[in-house]
Design an enzyme around this catalytic site. Structure first.
Site, PDB file in Angstrom:
ATOM      1  CB  ALA A 168      -5.271   5.298  16.192  1.00 42.40           C
ATOM      2  CB  SER A 195      -6.667  -5.171  11.326  1.00 43.67           C
ATOM      3  OG  SER A 195      -6.457  -3.854  10.868  1.00 43.67           O
ATOM      4  CG  ASP A 226      -0.058  -7.343  -3.977  1.00 40.52           C
ATOM      5  OD1 ASP A 226      -1.024  -8.093  -4.236  1.00 40.52           O
ATOM      6  OD2 ASP A 226       0.002  -6.657  -2.954  1.00 40.52           O
ATOM      7  CD  GLU A 231      -1.240  -4.143  12.438  1.00 44.86           C
ATOM      8  OE1 GLU A 231      -2.169  -3.408  12.840  1.00 44.86           O
ATOM      9  OE2 GLU A 231      -0.569  -3.888  11.421  1.00 44.86           O
ATOM     10  CG  HIS A 259      -2.510  -4.939  -1.223  1.00 45.57           C
ATOM     11  ND1 HIS A 259      -2.541  -6.149  -1.892  1.00 45.57           N
ATOM     12  CD2 HIS A 259      -3.802  -4.638  -0.944  1.00 45.57           C
ATOM     13  CE1 HIS A 259      -3.804  -6.562  -2.009  1.00 45.57           C
ATOM     14  NE2 HIS A 259      -4.576  -5.650  -1.438  1.00 45.57           N
TER      15      HIS A 259
END
Length: 476
Positions: A357, A379, A118, A382, A19
């Site tokens: 990573a 993710s 949020d 991305e 978040h």
């Protein structure tokens, strides 16, 4: 002082890394546009993410504040105890937030003019409204997840919940979520739907979703072409919606490359092991499976070994993020859990393991050909921006429904939910990297281009960010 300089936005994420990250990207974009921003973390995350405070050297209008989350210092704050954090924030953090916002609005040299909170922190919106401050909700999960949440009353009334978890129950199609009747199975619903209706965490979400519709202004980390149908169902619940995603792509289009390069270490919320980038440089084009199950996912040792065998047996090179807090760390595996020789040798030959990573850099590397992911929304976006096919193993939050959209709506990957055996993992990796790669890449290339176009000048997200900034300023 003009209105742009007077604008002061307070951003308040739920205290979990998934978040924090998108709201931090939004903070950078707002600062880049000349607005003043206060980024509010809990004390625990403020201590853990001390390097973020150095962002102020790049953005002079950015400051950081923190307040307690109400939990003991040694509390693990992991996904298995997420309820502790939810309820503590709601009871302990709420009055602290009121005091802080009142101070920043009355005693500060530059009062807060807008609160962006949020989507599961509705109390922050309520307090902002009480103090006469413009309030907006930022939804950190996917829009398709939000739509399924907005349909919770109908799902309960239809007797669709809870999802019992039995094999014959999981494959049944869901009734009560308009537009998804031929797509959504019970196993694809967000994981809270597997809880009993009187479960406190289920009730927490029911209350937060009811509150979110009272906000009227919603910000989504998505783009119009990705979820046009879902957005058409969500729109009537809000007076204004700003789709401004993918935020990572907007950062690339708005901020110069040199500045972005210097910001990369801050945008990794945890310290990354960059040795993996050197290893990737030595691998063939599009050959590597990148494996990461996010910042909060927990797996058992048994699941660890199933994935490990599946990865080694697939014959593909792999880069695997194995967090120390995600399992008993590999280095400590002993006795009956000792690492078999074939895993040692297979990993030495074509694997590379790290604690964390630099994910966006990894996904953009020419050696990476597939992404084995938990399907968290950050993710997923991305992966889309990088144009990398995905193999999804969802466990919590919106991940179940995201993985369904990845495989069946956008057709940019494969869904492996509720499965964790080495033979299936091996088979699915090979399908992603070889047998079904061409069809997945065709869809991914199209979706990635739409993401790129939306975030660049003239695109919908680029325009919507400008509109959001103007509306924040206009309300002063």
């Amino acid at each position: 002082m003009d209105q742009q300089q007077q604008a002061h936005v307070l951003l308040f994420p739920f205290p979990a890394l998934g978040h924090i990250k998108p709201l931090l990207s939004l903070a950078e974009l707002l600062c880049h546009a000349g607005l003043h921003v206060t980024f509010l973390n809990t004390d625990h995350n403020h201590r853990c993410l001390t390097h973020l405070q150095r962002l102020s050297t790049h953005f002079s209008t950015l400051r950081f504040e923190s307040i307690p989350d109400g939990l003991p210092i040694d509390h693990p704050r992991n996904v298995q105890l997420i309820g502790d954090l939810m309820f503590s924030v709601k009871s302990v953090t709420k009055p602290k937030f009121r005091d802080l916002l009142a101070d920043l609005s009355t005693k500060s040299e530059r009062p807060v003019t807008c609160v962006i909170a949020d989507g599961i922190m509705s109390f922050a919106i309520d307090i902002a409204k009480e103090l006469g401050i413009q309030a907006m909700t930022f939804w950190a999960f996917s829009p398709c997840c939000l739509w399924s949440f907005l349909c919770l009353p109908e799902l309960i009334e239809e007797g669709q919940l809870p999802v019992r978890g039995e094999a014959d129950d999981m494959d049944r199609m869901v009734k009560g979520v308009s537009g998804m009747e031929s797509l959504l199975r019970r196993q694809d619903l967000p994981n809270i739907c597997r809880r009993q209706l009187d479960d406190p965490i289920f009730q927490f979400y029911v209350e937060e979703i009811k509150a979110i519709t009272q906000t009227s202004v919603l910000i989504l980390n998505s783009f119009d072409h990705l979820e046009a149908l879902t957005l058409s169902y969500i729109t009537p619940f809000f007076s204004r919606i700003y789709t401004i995603g993918p935020l990572t792509a907007l950062l690339t289009s708005r901020i110069t490359h040199d500045v972005l390069q210097s910001l990369s270490s801050f945008n990794n919320l945890w310290e990354a092991d960059r040795s993996c980038m050197t290893w990737l440089d030595s691998q063939p084009l599009r050959s590597v499976v990148y494996v990461s199950f996010g910042s909060t996912g927990i797996m058992t040792r048994g699941q660890l070994f199933e994935f490990w065998h599946g990865l080694v047996n697939s014959g593909m090179p792999f880069l695997w993020v194995v967090r120390r807090d995600g399992i008993g760390h590999i280095a400590g595996v002993e006795g009956e859990h000792a690492i078999p020789e074939e895993l040692h040798e297979g990993t030495k030959e074509r694997g590379f393991l790290v604690d964390w990573a630099p994910q966006e850099e990894v996904l953009a590397h020419q050696a990476v050909g597939g992404f084995l992911t938990h399907s968290g929304w950050n993710s997923t976006l991305e992966g889309i921006v990088a144009g990398v096919p995905m193999l999804c193993w969802p466990t919590i939050a919106d991940q179940q429904i995201n993985s369904r959209w990845v495989s069946e709506v956008w057709r940019i990957g494969l869904d492996m939910k509720d499965t964790c055996d080495r033979s299936t993992i091996e088979m699915m990796i090979r399908a992603m990297m070889k047998e079904r790669r061409e069809e997945i890449i065709m869809s991914m290339d199209r979706i990635a281009k739409l993401a790129y176009d939306s975030a660049n000048q003239g695109g919908s997200s680029y325009h919507n960010l400008d509109k959001l900034i103007k509306d924040i300023i206009k309300k002063i």
